[in-house]
Design an enzyme around this catalytic site. Structure first.
Site, PDB file in Angstrom:
ATOM      1  N   TYR A 135      -9.687  15.442   3.456  1.00  0.00           N
ATOM      2  CA  TYR A 135     -10.129  15.294   2.084  1.00  0.00           C
ATOM      3  C   TYR A 135     -11.413  16.102   1.956  1.00  0.00           C
ATOM      4  CZ  TYR A 135      -6.725  11.685   1.005  1.00  0.00           C
ATOM      5  OH  TYR A 135      -5.565  11.014   0.751  1.00  0.00           O
ATOM      6  N   THR A 157      -6.526  18.533   1.051  1.00  0.00           N
ATOM      7  CA  THR A 157      -5.984  17.794  -0.095  1.00  0.00           C
ATOM      8  C   THR A 157      -6.948  17.901  -1.266  1.00  0.00           C
ATOM      9  OG1 THR A 157      -4.795  16.298   1.352  1.00  0.00           O
ATOM     10  CG2 THR A 157      -5.218  15.520  -0.886  1.00  0.00           C
ATOM     11  N   HIS A 178       0.767  13.597  -4.887  1.00  0.00           N
ATOM     12  CA  HIS A 178       0.308  12.543  -3.967  1.00  0.00           C
ATOM     13  C   HIS A 178       1.281  11.349  -3.981  1.00  0.00           C
ATOM     14  CE1 HIS A 178      -3.629  12.113  -1.753  1.00  0.00           C
ATOM     15  NE2 HIS A 178      -3.139  10.912  -1.542  1.00  0.00           N
ATOM     16  N   ARG A 192       0.534   8.654  -6.638  1.00  0.00           N
ATOM     17  CA  ARG A 192      -0.563   7.708  -6.371  1.00  0.00           C
ATOM     18  C   ARG A 192      -1.857   8.102  -7.049  1.00  0.00           C
ATOM     19  NH1 ARG A 192       0.695   4.728  -1.879  1.00  0.00           N
ATOM     20  NH2 ARG A 192      -1.361   4.617  -0.918  1.00  0.00           N
ATOM     21  N   TYR A 231       0.841  -1.204   0.000  1.00  0.00           N
ATOM     22  CA  TYR A 231       0.000   0.000   0.000  1.00  0.00           C
ATOM     23  C   TYR A 231       0.879   1.258   0.000  1.00  0.00           C
ATOM     24  CZ  TYR A 231      -2.940   3.695   2.050  1.00  0.00           C
ATOM     25  OH  TYR A 231      -3.576   4.882   2.316  1.00  0.00           O
ATOM     26  N   ARG A 279      -4.368   1.781  -7.698  1.00  0.00           N
ATOM     27  CA  ARG A 279      -3.085   1.131  -7.393  1.00  0.00           C
ATOM     28  C   ARG A 279      -3.351  -0.363  -7.439  1.00  0.00           C
ATOM     29  NH1 ARG A 279      -4.149   5.130  -2.645  1.00  0.00           N
ATOM     30  NH2 ARG A 279      -4.293   6.949  -3.985  1.00  0.00           N
ATOM     31  N   SER A 285      -3.630  12.319   8.898  1.00  0.00           N
ATOM     32  CA  SER A 285      -4.563  12.135   7.778  1.00  0.00           C
ATOM     33  C   SER A 285      -5.985  11.906   8.275  1.00  0.00           C
ATOM     34  CB  SER A 285      -4.115  10.920   6.964  1.00  0.00           C
ATOM     35  OG  SER A 285      -5.151  10.446   6.143  1.00  0.00           O
ATOM     36  N   LYS A 291      -3.091  21.281  -0.673  1.00  0.00           N
ATOM     37  CA  LYS A 291      -2.161  20.209  -1.091  1.00  0.00           C
ATOM     38  C   LYS A 291      -2.610  19.566  -2.401  1.00  0.00           C
ATOM     39  CE  LYS A 291      -0.251  15.871   0.752  1.00  0.00           C
ATOM     40  NZ  LYS A 291      -0.859  14.726   0.074  1.00  0.00           N
ATOM     41  N   GLN A 305      -5.130  16.911   8.233  1.00  0.00           N
ATOM     42  CA  GLN A 305      -5.417  16.925   6.788  1.00  0.00           C
ATOM     43  C   GLN A 305      -6.827  16.440   6.535  1.00  0.00           C
ATOM     44  OE1 GLN A 305      -5.432  13.575   5.075  1.00  0.00           O
ATOM     45  NE2 GLN A 305      -6.325  14.524   3.258  1.00  0.00           N
TER      46      GLN A 305
HETATM   47  C1  LIG Z   1       0.646   5.065   1.921  1.00  0.00           C
HETATM   48  C2  LIG Z   1       0.298   6.484   1.617  1.00  0.00           C
HETATM   49  C3  LIG Z   1      -0.903   6.999   2.079  1.00  0.00           C
HETATM   50  C4  LIG Z   1      -1.221   8.335   1.832  1.00  0.00           C
HETATM   51  N1  LIG Z   1      -2.364   8.861   2.371  1.00  0.00           N
HETATM   52  C5  LIG Z   1      -2.621  10.181   2.217  1.00  0.00           C
HETATM   53  C6  LIG Z   1      -3.723  10.773   2.869  1.00  0.00           C
HETATM   54  O1  LIG Z   1      -4.460  10.122   3.606  1.00  0.00           O
HETATM   55  N2  LIG Z   1      -3.938  12.095   2.639  1.00  0.00           N
HETATM   56  C7  LIG Z   1      -3.147  12.858   1.832  1.00  0.00           C
HETATM   57  O2  LIG Z   1      -3.385  14.045   1.642  1.00  0.00           O
HETATM   58  N3  LIG Z   1      -2.067  12.310   1.242  1.00  0.00           N
HETATM   59  C8  LIG Z   1      -1.785  11.005   1.420  1.00  0.00           C
HETATM   60  N4  LIG Z   1      -0.673  10.465   0.845  1.00  0.00           N
HETATM   61  C9  LIG Z   1       0.236  11.328   0.099  1.00  0.00           C
HETATM   62  C10 LIG Z   1       1.278  11.946   1.030  1.00  0.00           C
HETATM   63  O3  LIG Z   1       0.706  12.908   1.860  1.00  0.00           O
HETATM   64  C11 LIG Z   1       2.397  12.617   0.249  1.00  0.00           C
HETATM   65  O4  LIG Z   1       1.837  13.506  -0.678  1.00  0.00           O
HETATM   66  C12 LIG Z   1       3.298  11.623  -0.475  1.00  0.00           C
HETATM   67  O5  LIG Z   1       3.510  10.486   0.307  1.00  0.00           O
HETATM   68  C13 LIG Z   1       4.618  12.260  -0.804  1.00  0.00           C
HETATM   69  O6  LIG Z   1       5.403  11.391  -1.553  1.00  0.00           O
HETATM   70  P1  LIG Z   1       6.555  10.464  -0.934  1.00  0.00           P
HETATM   71  O7  LIG Z   1       5.872   9.308  -0.292  1.00  0.00           O
HETATM   72  O8  LIG Z   1       7.329  10.088  -2.141  1.00  0.00           O
HETATM   73  O9  LIG Z   1       7.315  11.293   0.074  1.00  0.00           O
HETATM   74  C14 LIG Z   1      -0.346   9.132   1.086  1.00  0.00           C
HETATM   75  C15 LIG Z   1       0.871   8.601   0.633  1.00  0.00           C
HETATM   76  C16 LIG Z   1       1.191   7.290   0.895  1.00  0.00           C
HETATM   77  C17 LIG Z   1       2.505   6.761   0.425  1.00  0.00           C
END
Ligand SMILES: Cc1cc2nc3c(=O)[nH]c(=O)nc-3n(C[C@H](O)[C@H](O)[C@H](O)COP(=O)(O)O)c2cc1C
Length: 388
Positions: free
Chosen positions: A130, A156, A276, A279, A25, A165, A107, A252, A128
């Site tokens: 959504y 976000t 993100h 993702r 994940y 994914r 989150s 964001k 944060q």
């Molecule tokens: C496993 C995972 C879960 C994430 N969940 C959220 C989330 O709940 N809310 C959000 O705004 N971003 C989420 N993100 C994005 C992160 O806030 C962030 O933008 C991202 O991880 C940055 O990239 P990096 O992992 O390469 O540092 C998630 C990222 C990952 C890897």
């Protein structure tokens, strides 16, 4: 105990110790994962100018993000299901961040609730959200965050619908994990994780279960996002949400100069240049490549932060020298957490801090706030020439 010198060391331990469904994940991007890969490989294209015979005494990485003092301009990004990477994960990560002196962002999709994290920390953290359809629920989230003392709201904007994914679908991602033959076989090799998980009561989405109406399957991230997220989101709604919160706001998921202008016009305290972590929209530019155009558009109007792809202090330094005022790490701290709990997050921060500090010195600088393009060697065509 293995000697940890890089985030990659923590990632290896994370993979060994955490159920495959949660490791995957974290360690995945959407569709072909092109953007996910380029987030890191684009950082590698930027080189550094080595300088010599420059006084490197009295260095400092201390700075500010949205006016708040930070030991280094590196915040922990909001990461959903952090409490599944290890038991009580959000509390452990928040405590590590607090001790280190960097912001922690909780989150909406966390396992530990806002109240849980507030109860186990002593300083304000960031929350944060959504953008959800249900106004009552949004208002309650804002009220709960305010009551818990949160000092900024990260809204976000790049996830109205979820990027696919593949691994999550194949693994049947849920919190807590459902018992299938494959998940049980995997869990049998990760039993210390399971024992810790049995000892905590925090195994569901703590901000949602018991708080949101009409959630048909609270264990499934995908079904809840499909039901609750506001597909009709527009800038008026963003303005409305900012007003409902009424405090400092960080928007964001900005990757486009026009969107950055809009966010600045709304009076955001900061924006995060982010895809993100690769993702969401696969095929989008890496954040570091998108940064210069956004800085050109709004660099003097709003504080610009960056995330996506940071795996080292050198990446942090490159983002700051390109002009970002702050950065965030997602997977880098999750790797630490999955590897060694709170200590692992502290180790991740220490690794990044040391790399940032040493690189800064070898580039001939003493203060992280003075980093600029002059210390970088950026390929001439780094931003790319694209037709639209
Ligand atoms: C496993 C995972 C879960 C994430 N969940 C959220 C989330 O709940 N809310 C959000 O705004 N971003 C989420 N993100 C994005 C992160 O806030 C962030 O933008 C991202 O991880 C940055 O990239 P990096 O992992 O390469 O540092 C998630 C990222 C990952 C890897």
């Amino acid at each position: 105990m293995p000697v940890i010198t890089t985030i990659a060391d923590l990632k290896r331990l994370h993979k060994r110790r955490t159920p495959k469904m949660f490791y995957d994940y974290a360690e995945s991007g959407s569709w072909t994962e092109q953007t996910f890969r380029e987030n890191t490989s684009d950082f590698d294209q930027i080189r550094l100018r080595q300088r010599i015979a420059v006084d490197m005494t009295n260095r400092t990485t201390a700075s500010q993000m949205i006016g708040q003092d930070v030991a280094m301009p590196v915040a922990l990004a909001p990461v959903g299901l952090t409490g599944m990477q290890c038991a009580d994960g959000e509390i452990k990560a928040a405590r590590a961040a607090e001790k280190f002196g960097v912001p922690f962002t909780l989150s909406t999709m966390s396992i530990c609730s806002i109240e849980d994290v507030a109860e186990h920390t002593t300083k304000p953290f960031w929350f944060q959200v959504y953008t959800l359809k249900d106004d009552d629920f949004m208002q309650r989230l804002f009220d709960r965050a305010r009551d818990a003392g949160c000092s900024a709201m990260v809204i976000t904007l790049d996830l109205q619908i979820m990027g696919q994914r593949h691994k999550d679908l194949k693994n049947g991602l849920s919190a807590p994990p459902k018992f299938t033959l494959a998940s049980m076989a995997d869990l049998a090799t990760k039993w210390p994780w399971g024992i810790e998980m049995l000892q905590t009561k925090r195994r569901f989405f703590g901000n949602i279960v018991g708080h949101a109406k009409g959630v048909s399957d609270p264990s499934s991230l995908a079904s809840w996002t499909a039901e609750a997220f506001d597909h009709a989101l527009d800038w008026d709604r963003v303005a409305q949400l900012m007003k409902m919160w009424g405090g400092p706001v960080i928007l964001k998921g900005i990757l486009d100069a026009d969107d950055a202008r809009k966010a600045a016009e709304l009076g955001a305290d900061a924006i995060i240049v982010s895809n993100h972590g690769g993702r969401q929209l696969d095929g989008a530019l890496s954040s570091i490549r998108a940064l210069p155009a956004i800085l050109d558009a709004v660099g003097d109007k709003v504080e610009v932060h960056l995330d996506s792809g940071i795996r080292s202090g050198q990446d942090v330094l490159k983002a700051l020298a390109m002009g970002a005022k702050g950065t965030y790490i997602g997977r880098a701290f999750v790797n630490g957490l999955g590897a060694m709990g709170e200590k692992g997050v502290t180790t991740a921060l220490e690794v990044i801090h040391k790399e940032l500090d040493t690189t800064m010195a070898l580039c001939g600088r003493r203060d992280v706030k003075t980093l600029d393009r002059d210390i970088l060697l950026v390929p001439e065509d780094f931003e790319g020439r694209w037709c639209s």
